[in-house]
Design a protein around this motif. Structure first.
Motif, PDB file in Angstrom:
ATOM      1  N   SER A 145       0.814  -1.215   0.000  1.00  0.00           N
ATOM      2  CA  SER A 145       0.000   0.000   0.000  1.00  0.00           C
ATOM      3  C   SER A 145       0.850   1.269   0.000  1.00  0.00           C
ATOM      4  N   THR A 146       2.177   1.129   0.235  1.00  0.00           N
ATOM      5  CA  THR A 146       3.055   2.303   0.196  1.00  0.00           C
ATOM      6  C   THR A 146       3.308   2.693  -1.258  1.00  0.00           C
ATOM      7  N   PRO A 147       3.707   3.924  -1.531  1.00  0.00           N
ATOM      8  CA  PRO A 147       3.926   4.358  -2.912  1.00  0.00           C
ATOM      9  C   PRO A 147       5.013   3.522  -3.593  1.00  0.00           C
ATOM     10  N   PRO A 148       4.814   3.143  -4.853  1.00  0.00           N
ATOM     11  CA  PRO A 148       5.855   2.402  -5.574  1.00  0.00           C
ATOM     12  C   PRO A 148       7.044   3.307  -5.886  1.00  0.00           C
ATOM     13  N   LEU A 149       8.218   2.721  -5.982  1.00  0.00           N
ATOM     14  CA  LEU A 149       9.384   3.492  -6.382  1.00  0.00           C
ATOM     15  C   LEU A 149       9.198   3.982  -7.812  1.00  0.00           C
ATOM     16  N   GLU A 150       9.660   5.175  -8.084  1.00  0.00           N
ATOM     17  CA  GLU A 150       9.557   5.731  -9.428  1.00  0.00           C
ATOM     18  C   GLU A 150      10.792   5.356 -10.238  1.00  0.00           C
ATOM     19  N   VAL A 151      10.584   5.009 -11.486  1.00  0.00           N
ATOM     20  CA  VAL A 151      11.680   4.631 -12.369  1.00  0.00           C
ATOM     21  C   VAL A 151      12.648   5.805 -12.543  1.00  0.00           C
ATOM     22  N   GLY A 152      13.934   5.524 -12.408  1.00  0.00           N
ATOM     23  CA  GLY A 152      14.959   6.525 -12.632  1.00  0.00           C
ATOM     24  C   GLY A 152      15.318   7.371 -11.430  1.00  0.00           C
ATOM     25  N   LYS A 153      14.677   7.120 -10.291  1.00  0.00           N
ATOM     26  CA  LYS A 153      14.968   7.912  -9.096  1.00  0.00           C
ATOM     27  C   LYS A 153      15.707   7.078  -8.052  1.00  0.00           C
TER      28      LYS A 153
END
Length: 254
Positions: free
Chosen positions: A148-156
């Motif tokens: 339920s936590t925010p997914p990691l963003e690609v490239g960050k």
């Protein structure tokens, strides 16, 4: 002036919400048994280019402060490695393709009952934090934020921190280790969802550390008596400078 450990503590503990759920590791069901080809196979990790890594990837903590005060006189700890994140020792950084990656940490014998896994963005904003119960037995454990936590963003890039909670509540002197992760787009790998040695090797050759190490760990965890797989796992960890914990037991969630 704050020490590096106290600074990490202020960032990751001071903002914890009440009632965070415990993380549940990814399922390891239906992992296939390695074939006979594993008898002679070795998997060595190939580091990715350093471009895009954070400016500083040093980890907080040292051996002297990576145990709870009440455990400091324990004879069980005297010959044990300290709290160690499973990440290449020369970079303290790794790639993943997962939205919610699973991290591995070596846990020494401890009286602590829980750890806290935090993910921190490069602007020092807490991205997620999860309380995770532990049994205190020495070995390599898996840690994962709840879905339920925010997914990691690609490239960050994100710094992940593990705090060993020595008492009922987190304190500023609790042991903490940190490392770094960056999510990348899924490469064109054949049968990337299949958990086997071929897939672990493919991730290793493309420099995708967290996916490679958790794939191998799951195979090793389900094949505890397979000496060929044990040798592959041990040599894989040694190839990135994790000799001190290469033969420690795996205690992954089933």
């Amino acid at each position: 002036m704050f020490t590096s450990q106290q600074l990490i503590y202020l960032i990751v503990v001071g903002l914890f919400p009440i009632g965070t759920q415990a993380a549940i590791a990814q399922s390891t069901a239906n992992i296939p048994t390695p074939t006979n080809s594993s008898k002679s196979q070795q998997i060595m990790f190939k580091p990715p280019p350093s471009k895009g890594q954070p400016k500083s990837t040093s980890s907080a903590g040292s051996r002297g402060d990576l145990q709870c005060p009440q455990d400091a006189t324990s004879t069980a700890l005297s010959n044990q490695p300290p709290l160690i994140p499973l990440v290449p020792s020369d970079s303290n950084f790794g790639l993943t393709t997962a939205e919610h990656p699973t991290f591995l940490v070596y846990l020494p014998p401890t009286s602590a009952k829980q750890v806290i896994l935090s993910l921190i963005a490069e602007d020092n904003q807490v991205y997620s934090q999860t309380f995770i119960p532990i049994k205190g037995e020495p070995g390599i454990i898996s840690l994962k934020s709840v879905d339920s936590t925010p997914p990691l963003e690609v490239g960050k890039n994100y710094q992940w921190a593990v705090v060993l909670v020595c008492n009922e509540k987190p304190g500023p002197n609790d042991p903490v280790v940190t490392s770094w992760v960056r999510r990348v787009a899924l490469p064109q790998l054949e049968n990337y969802q299949k958990v086997d040695l071929k897939q672990a090797n493919a991730y290793s050759q493309q420099g995708i550390w967290y996916d490679a190490v958790i794939t191998l760990a799951r195979i090793r965890n389900t094949q505890p008596d397979n000496q060929a797989v044990a040798n592959i796992w041990t040599n894989f960890l040694k190839s990135v400078g994790l000799d001190a914990i290469a033969t420690q037991p795996l205690r992954l969630e089933k």
